[in-house]
Write a protein that holds these residues in place. Structure first.
Motif, short mmCIF file in Angstrom:
data_model
loop_
_atom_site.label_atom_id
_atom_site.label_comp_id
_atom_site.label_asym_id
_atom_site.label_seq_id
_atom_site.Cartn_x
_atom_site.Cartn_y
_atom_site.Cartn_z
N PRO A 82 53.52 30.45 45.25
CA PRO A 82 53.43 30.32 46.71
C PRO A 82 54.61 29.52 47.28
O PRO A 82 54.97 28.47 46.76
CB PRO A 82 52.11 29.59 46.93
N GLY A 83 55.18 30.03 48.34
CA GLY A 83 56.27 29.34 49.02
C GLY A 83 57.61 29.41 48.34
O GLY A 83 58.59 28.83 48.80
N SER A 84 57.71 30.14 47.22
CA SER A 84 58.97 30.20 46.47
C SER A 84 60.00 31.12 47.11
O SER A 84 61.20 30.99 46.87
CB SER A 84 58.71 30.67 45.04
N PRO B 49 58.57 43.67 45.52
CA PRO B 49 57.42 43.14 46.27
C PRO B 49 57.51 41.62 46.41
O PRO B 49 58.01 40.92 45.53
CB PRO B 49 56.23 43.54 45.38
N ASN B 50 57.01 41.12 47.54
CA ASN B 50 57.08 39.68 47.79
C ASN B 50 55.70 39.03 47.67
O ASN B 50 54.71 39.68 47.29
CB ASN B 50 57.69 39.41 49.17
N GLU B 51 55.63 37.76 48.04
CA GLU B 51 54.38 37.00 47.92
C GLU B 51 53.27 37.62 48.76
O GLU B 51 52.11 37.70 48.34
CB GLU B 51 54.62 35.56 48.35
N ALA B 52 53.62 38.09 49.96
CA ALA B 52 52.62 38.70 50.84
C ALA B 52 52.06 39.99 50.24
O ALA B 52 50.88 40.29 50.37
CB ALA B 52 53.23 38.98 52.22
N GLY C 215 47.19 37.21 44.59
CA GLY C 215 48.38 36.42 44.25
C GLY C 215 49.14 36.92 43.04
O GLY C 215 50.27 36.51 42.80
N ARG C 216 48.52 37.79 42.27
CA ARG C 216 49.20 38.33 41.10
C ARG C 216 48.70 39.74 40.83
O ARG C 216 47.53 40.05 41.05
CB ARG C 216 48.97 37.45 39.87
N VAL C 217 49.60 40.59 40.36
CA VAL C 217 49.22 41.94 39.97
C VAL C 217 49.42 42.03 38.47
O VAL C 217 50.53 41.87 37.96
CB VAL C 217 50.05 43.00 40.73
N GLN C 218 48.34 42.28 37.73
CA GLN C 218 48.43 42.29 36.27
C GLN C 218 47.34 43.16 35.66
O GLN C 218 46.32 43.46 36.31
CB GLN C 218 48.32 40.87 35.71
#
Length: 402
Positions: A194-196, A285-288, A295-298
């Protein structure tokens, strides 16, 4: 009557006796305290140097390990010899930036102190490290301060650590050694802190497992394009051969895809537009986008990740795909798909690394092509997963394991 004579020491004599005893005892205590102080100084010096050595070994192993991804997998772009040479140079460049005890720079003999190998997992679940076996996915760096001192002055930074006060007790030096091992880990998804402001190198275009496995396991495909790597990890593509087989994502494979979709998937909102696809293709793809997956795709423990179908592979994203030719990216591999168009659901079984070689999305359907080949993909946003590296694994950050 018998007279008894009692000889008594004077108080002055007794005081002198006590004073002499205190002086003698103080001398003993002083010697002991001095010895303990000397020991503490030498032990502290040894402990500090050992910590410096371990830090140097850790950093050098990680530096050498940065060369591992390019030499791994079906799409490798470096030979084992190139990985070995570049990795050793990287390890040495980092090692000399570390101070070791009285030495201003660590000493690293790359022939003796750096070795590469392969780490595999047996059917019983045990890890086996085979040094010298290629392709490499593991590297070990050893920092020495255990070599005999030649003469009175150390001429190399790997010689035994000279001590200070322990010399009085016959211990002139201490023998120290530090070792670190770094390895690549397979990846099973993507996470953006987040925020990176980071993006992940995942393309919103899926490919079927059967066609992909035929390429990786059976060597099916053509070899009409040559990838020319560059120092920044990307490269250029020219006509020719490079020994890495290729296939067309569209329309050559994925023949069973639902109409009106042709493999595009939603990385994020199910309402993604062509503009979203374009952005994700060029920049990732970004954080949004990942927020739609928590928050994660796995790939989950169940083994399959469901992704919605998107608007379709069209001429609207031709320029975006052409803009990333030669750059490593990941694509989802699906085991099955159901439903038409935007209502399609893809069951994703893994992510793999590829690079695009050629794009043509105009003209008749038979003329359209997006040609890809396997490629090493190593990125800090990739989530590591248990298990051994496979020839088509994407790779997460290096891990220190010893």
């Amino acid at each position: 009557m018998r007279r008894t004579t009692i000889n008594c020491r004077s108080s002055r004599t007794l005081r002198h006796a006590r004073h002499g005893g205190i002086v003698a005892w103080s001398a003993v205590v002083l010697v002991a305290v001095t010895g303990f102080t000397a020991l503490a100084v030498d032990v502290g010096f040894m402990t500090q140097t050992k910590a410096q050595m371990q830090a140097a070994a850790d950093a050098s192993a990680l530096s050498a390990g940065l060369e591992l991804p390019n030499g791994w997998g079906t799409g490798k772009v470096s030979t084992a010899q190139q990985v070995d040479s570049a990795g050793k140079s990287g390890a040495q460049a980092v090692a000399v930036t570390y101070r070791l005890g009285e030495q201003a720079a660590a000493y690293l003999d790359t022939t003796r102190d750096v070795r590469f190998g392969q780490r595999t997992k047996t059917s019983g679940g045990a890890w086996v490290e085979t040094w010298g076996a290629a392709p490499y996915n593991i590297v070990e760096v050893t920092i020495h301060r255990d070599q005999p001192i030649v003469g009175d002055v150390a001429t190399r930074g790997d010689q035994e650590l000279p001590l200070f006060f322990a010399r009085a007790m016959g211990n002139k030096t201490a023998s120290l050694i530090a070792r670190a091992t770094a390895t690549l880990a397979p990846g099973g998804g993507f996470y953006i802190p987040p925020g990176s402001g980071l993006t992940c190198p995942l393309l919103p275009i899926a490919m079927d497992e059967t066609s992909w496995n035929d390429l990786i396991l059976n060597g099916a495909g053509s070899d009409n394009y040559k990838f020319n790597p560059s120092s920044n990890g990307n490269g250029t593509v020219t006509p020719g051969t490079d020994g890495i087989k290729e296939l067309s994502m569209y329309p050559g494979s994925n023949a069973t895809l639902p109409s009106g979709n042709r493999g595009t998937v939603d990385i994020g909102s199910s309402g993604n537009s062509t503009a979203d696809l374009s952005r994700q293709i060029r920049f990732g793809p970004n954080e949004a986008d990942l927020a739609y997956f928590g928050g994660r795709v796995q790939i989950p423990a169940s083994g399959l990740l469901a992704l919605n179908g998107d608007t379709g592979l069209s001429a609207g994203i031709k320029d975006d795909l052409a803009a990333i030719i030669g750059q490593p990216r990941a694509i989802p591999i699906f085991r099955s798909v159901s439903g038409p168009g935007n209502n399609a659901t893809y069951q994703i079984c893994k992510f793999v690394g590829i690079r695009i070689l050629y794009v043509k999305l105009t003209g008749s359907p038979s003329q359209k092509q997006v040609i890809i080949q396997p490629a090493p993909l190593f990125d800090g946003t990739i989530i590591s997963t248990p298990g051994a590296l496979q020839p088509d694994s994407i790779m997460s950050s290096l891990k220190l394991i010893h």
